[in-house]
Design a protein around this motif. Structure first.
Motif, PDB file in Angstrom:
ATOM      1  N   ARG A 265       0.858  -1.174   0.000  1.00  0.00           N
ATOM      2  CA  ARG A 265       0.000   0.000   0.000  1.00  0.00           C
ATOM      3  C   ARG A 265       0.899   1.230   0.000  1.00  0.00           C
ATOM      4  NH1 ARG A 265      -0.966   2.681   4.901  1.00  0.00           N
ATOM      5  NH2 ARG A 265      -0.022   1.682   6.665  1.00  0.00           N
ATOM      6  N   TYR A 266       0.304   2.371  -0.196  1.00  0.00           N
ATOM      7  CA  TYR A 266       1.075   3.604  -0.236  1.00  0.00           C
ATOM      8  C   TYR A 266       0.792   4.460   0.984  1.00  0.00           C
ATOM      9  CZ  TYR A 266       2.409   2.648  -5.014  1.00  0.00           C
ATOM     10  OH  TYR A 266       2.955   2.070  -6.126  1.00  0.00           O
ATOM     11  N   GLY A 267       1.792   5.232   1.372  1.00  0.00           N
ATOM     12  CA  GLY A 267       1.653   6.206   2.439  1.00  0.00           C
ATOM     13  C   GLY A 267       2.288   7.499   1.968  1.00  0.00           C
ATOM     14  N   ARG A 268       2.131   8.542   2.740  1.00  0.00           N
ATOM     15  CA  ARG A 268       2.734   9.831   2.395  1.00  0.00           C
ATOM     16  C   ARG A 268       3.669  10.259   3.522  1.00  0.00           C
ATOM     17  NH1 ARG A 268       0.165  11.988  -1.970  1.00  0.00           N
ATOM     18  NH2 ARG A 268      -1.924  11.216  -2.379  1.00  0.00           N
ATOM     19  N   LEU A 269       4.864  10.684   3.131  1.00  0.00           N
ATOM     20  CA  LEU A 269       5.799  11.261   4.082  1.00  0.00           C
ATOM     21  C   LEU A 269       5.617  12.774   4.034  1.00  0.00           C
ATOM     22  CD1 LEU A 269       8.789   8.972   3.275  1.00  0.00           C
ATOM     23  CD2 LEU A 269       7.701   9.194   5.508  1.00  0.00           C
ATOM     24  N   ASP A 270       5.585  13.403   5.195  1.00  0.00           N
ATOM     25  CA  ASP A 270       5.272  14.826   5.257  1.00  0.00           C
ATOM     26  C   ASP A 270       6.321  15.700   4.580  1.00  0.00           C
ATOM     27  OD1 ASP A 270       2.855  14.431   6.598  1.00  0.00           O
ATOM     28  OD2 ASP A 270       3.889  14.252   8.516  1.00  0.00           O
ATOM     29  N   VAL A 271       7.597  15.443   4.838  1.00  0.00           N
ATOM     30  CA  VAL A 271       8.670  16.229   4.238  1.00  0.00           C
ATOM     31  C   VAL A 271       9.808  15.285   3.855  1.00  0.00           C
ATOM     32  CG1 VAL A 271      10.383  18.068   4.594  1.00  0.00           C
ATOM     33  CG2 VAL A 271       8.131  18.238   5.676  1.00  0.00           C
ATOM     34  N   VAL A 272      10.341  15.483   2.651  1.00  0.00           N
ATOM     35  CA  VAL A 272      11.494  14.707   2.200  1.00  0.00           C
ATOM     36  C   VAL A 272      12.553  15.688   1.712  1.00  0.00           C
ATOM     37  CG1 VAL A 272      12.352  13.012   0.540  1.00  0.00           C
ATOM     38  CG2 VAL A 272      10.067  12.750   1.525  1.00  0.00           C
ATOM     39  N   ILE A 273      13.764  15.549   2.233  1.00  0.00           N
ATOM     40  CA  ILE A 273      14.901  16.333   1.752  1.00  0.00           C
ATOM     41  C   ILE A 273      15.787  15.351   1.007  1.00  0.00           C
ATOM     42  CG2 ILE A 273      16.848  17.789   2.400  1.00  0.00           C
ATOM     43  CD1 ILE A 273      15.247  18.430   4.993  1.00  0.00           C
ATOM     44  N   TRP A 274      15.913  15.564  -0.287  1.00  0.00           N
ATOM     45  CA  TRP A 274      16.488  14.586  -1.198  1.00  0.00           C
ATOM     46  C   TRP A 274      17.668  15.193  -1.942  1.00  0.00           C
ATOM     47  CZ3 TRP A 274      13.038  10.434  -3.305  1.00  0.00           C
ATOM     48  CH2 TRP A 274      13.655   9.660  -4.275  1.00  0.00           C
ATOM     49  N   MET A 275      18.764  14.462  -2.004  1.00  0.00           N
ATOM     50  CA  MET A 275      19.891  14.878  -2.838  1.00  0.00           C
ATOM     51  C   MET A 275      19.750  14.158  -4.170  1.00  0.00           C
ATOM     52  SD  MET A 275      23.053  15.057  -0.178  1.00  0.00           S
ATOM     53  CE  MET A 275      24.123  15.741  -1.430  1.00  0.00           C
ATOM     54  N   PRO A 276      19.581  14.901  -5.265  1.00  0.00           N
ATOM     55  CA  PRO A 276      19.373  14.264  -6.575  1.00  0.00           C
ATOM     56  C   PRO A 276      20.436  13.212  -6.874  1.00  0.00           C
ATOM     57  CG  PRO A 276      19.051  16.610  -6.747  1.00  0.00           C
ATOM     58  CD  PRO A 276      19.588  16.350  -5.360  1.00  0.00           C
ATOM     59  N   GLY A 277      19.957  12.104  -7.433  1.00  0.00           N
ATOM     60  CA  GLY A 277      20.859  11.015  -7.789  1.00  0.00           C
ATOM     61  C   GLY A 277      21.128  10.038  -6.660  1.00  0.00           C
ATOM     62  N   THR A 278      20.538  10.259  -5.487  1.00  0.00           N
ATOM     63  CA  THR A 278      20.734   9.352  -4.357  1.00  0.00           C
ATOM     64  C   THR A 278      19.372   8.984  -3.783  1.00  0.00           C
ATOM     65  OG1 THR A 278      20.817  11.069  -2.663  1.00  0.00           O
ATOM     66  CG2 THR A 278      22.887  10.553  -3.770  1.00  0.00           C
ATOM     67  N   ILE A 279      19.398   8.143  -2.775  1.00  0.00           N
ATOM     68  CA  ILE A 279      18.150   7.837  -2.074  1.00  0.00           C
ATOM     69  C   ILE A 279      17.797   9.033  -1.193  1.00  0.00           C
ATOM     70  CG2 ILE A 279      18.522   5.355  -2.088  1.00  0.00           C
ATOM     71  CD1 ILE A 279      19.463   5.613   0.809  1.00  0.00           C
ATOM     72  N   PRO A 280      16.575   9.136  -0.688  1.00  0.00           N
ATOM     73  CA  PRO A 280      16.232  10.254   0.192  1.00  0.00           C
ATOM     74  C   PRO A 280      17.172  10.288   1.394  1.00  0.00           C
ATOM     75  CG  PRO A 280      14.284   9.048  -0.422  1.00  0.00           C
ATOM     76  CD  PRO A 280      15.453   8.264  -0.935  1.00  0.00           C
ATOM     77  N   ASP A 281      17.661  11.457   1.699  1.00  0.00           N
ATOM     78  CA  ASP A 281      18.558  11.583   2.845  1.00  0.00           C
ATOM     79  C   ASP A 281      17.815  11.761   4.154  1.00  0.00           C
ATOM     80  OD1 ASP A 281      21.157  13.337   1.082  1.00  0.00           O
ATOM     81  OD2 ASP A 281      20.939  11.230   1.549  1.00  0.00           O
ATOM     82  N   ILE A 282      16.835  12.650   4.185  1.00  0.00           N
ATOM     83  CA  ILE A 282      16.099  12.908   5.419  1.00  0.00           C
ATOM     84  C   ILE A 282      14.602  12.834   5.127  1.00  0.00           C
ATOM     85  CG2 ILE A 282      15.657  14.537   7.287  1.00  0.00           C
ATOM     86  CD1 ILE A 282      18.401  15.785   6.638  1.00  0.00           C
ATOM     87  N   LEU A 283      13.906  12.007   5.890  1.00  0.00           N
ATOM     88  CA  LEU A 283      12.456  11.864   5.744  1.00  0.00           C
ATOM     89  C   LEU A 283      11.818  12.241   7.072  1.00  0.00           C
ATOM     90  CD1 LEU A 283      12.686   8.454   3.987  1.00  0.00           C
ATOM     91  CD2 LEU A 283      12.011  10.574   2.909  1.00  0.00           C
ATOM     92  N   VAL A 284      10.815  13.116   7.021  1.00  0.00           N
ATOM     93  CA  VAL A 284      10.200  13.635   8.238  1.00  0.00           C
ATOM     94  C   VAL A 284       8.715  13.293   8.254  1.00  0.00           C
ATOM     95  CG1 VAL A 284       9.769  15.709   9.617  1.00  0.00           C
ATOM     96  CG2 VAL A 284      11.847  15.564   8.217  1.00  0.00           C
ATOM     97  N   GLU A 285       8.271  12.750   9.361  1.00  0.00           N
ATOM     98  CA  GLU A 285       6.851  12.487   9.594  1.00  0.00           C
ATOM     99  C   GLU A 285       6.436  13.361  10.772  1.00  0.00           C
ATOM    100  OE1 GLU A 285       3.196  10.664   8.818  1.00  0.00           O
ATOM    101  OE2 GLU A 285       5.032  10.680   7.644  1.00  0.00           O
ATOM    102  N   ILE A 286       5.355  14.117  10.628  1.00  0.00           N
ATOM    103  CA  ILE A 286       4.896  15.038  11.662  1.00  0.00           C
ATOM    104  C   ILE A 286       3.513  14.572  12.118  1.00  0.00           C
ATOM    105  CG2 ILE A 286       4.363  17.436  12.224  1.00  0.00           C
ATOM    106  CD1 ILE A 286       6.173  18.171   9.767  1.00  0.00           C
ATOM    107  N   ASP A 287       3.383  14.279  13.413  1.00  0.00           N
ATOM    108  CA  ASP A 287       2.142  13.717  13.933  1.00  0.00           C
ATOM    109  C   ASP A 287       1.740  14.346  15.256  1.00  0.00           C
ATOM    110  OD1 ASP A 287       1.524  11.737  11.986  1.00  0.00           O
ATOM    111  OD2 ASP A 287       3.073  10.449  12.830  1.00  0.00           O
ATOM    112  N   PHE A 288       0.423  14.431  15.454  1.00  0.00           N
ATOM    113  CA  PHE A 288      -0.120  14.854  16.733  1.00  0.00           C
ATOM    114  C   PHE A 288      -0.141  13.683  17.706  1.00  0.00           C
ATOM    115  CE2 PHE A 288      -3.698  15.404  19.653  1.00  0.00           C
ATOM    116  CZ  PHE A 288      -3.300  16.574  20.269  1.00  0.00           C
TER     117      PHE A 288
END
Length: 108
Positions: free
Chosen positions: A31-54
């Protein structure tokens, strides 16, 4: 501030995304989910993935574990109620706890 304002000086080196759709495979179901913020360096895998929750939820934990297993640095930002069970390899920033610590420290 917008993403463009914050990250403009680094735009040559990284890209940011909000609500990025990612495949999550909990308990063998695709299934699919959504990550709130992704900081990605082109040509690589995502470097920082942020999930923000109450409040803590299983879907967020699964997305963050997926990100960790893919080699990214997952960060779970919390600002509400409920406790979080530690997840190996996932950084947790509990804003309520941080504010409480500042308040309890009193004026400097």
């Amino acid at each position: 501030m917008t993403d463009d304002e914050v990250f403009a000086p680094l735009a040559r080196y990284l890209r940011t995304f909000r609500e990025l759709r990612v495949l999550v495979v909990p308990d063998g179901r695709g299934r699919y989910g959504r990550l709130d913020v992704v900081i990605w360096m082109p040509g690589t895998i995502p470097d920082i993935l942020v999930e923000i929750d109450f409040a803590p939820n299983l879907a967020s934990a699964q997305k963050l574990a997926f990100a960790r297993d893919a080699g990214a640095l997952p960060l779970w930002v919390r600002f509400g109620c409920g406790s979080i069970e530690k997840i190996g390899g996932v950084c947790v920033l509990d804003l309520c706890e941080a504010v409480r610590a500042v308040r309890d420290a009193g004026p400097s």
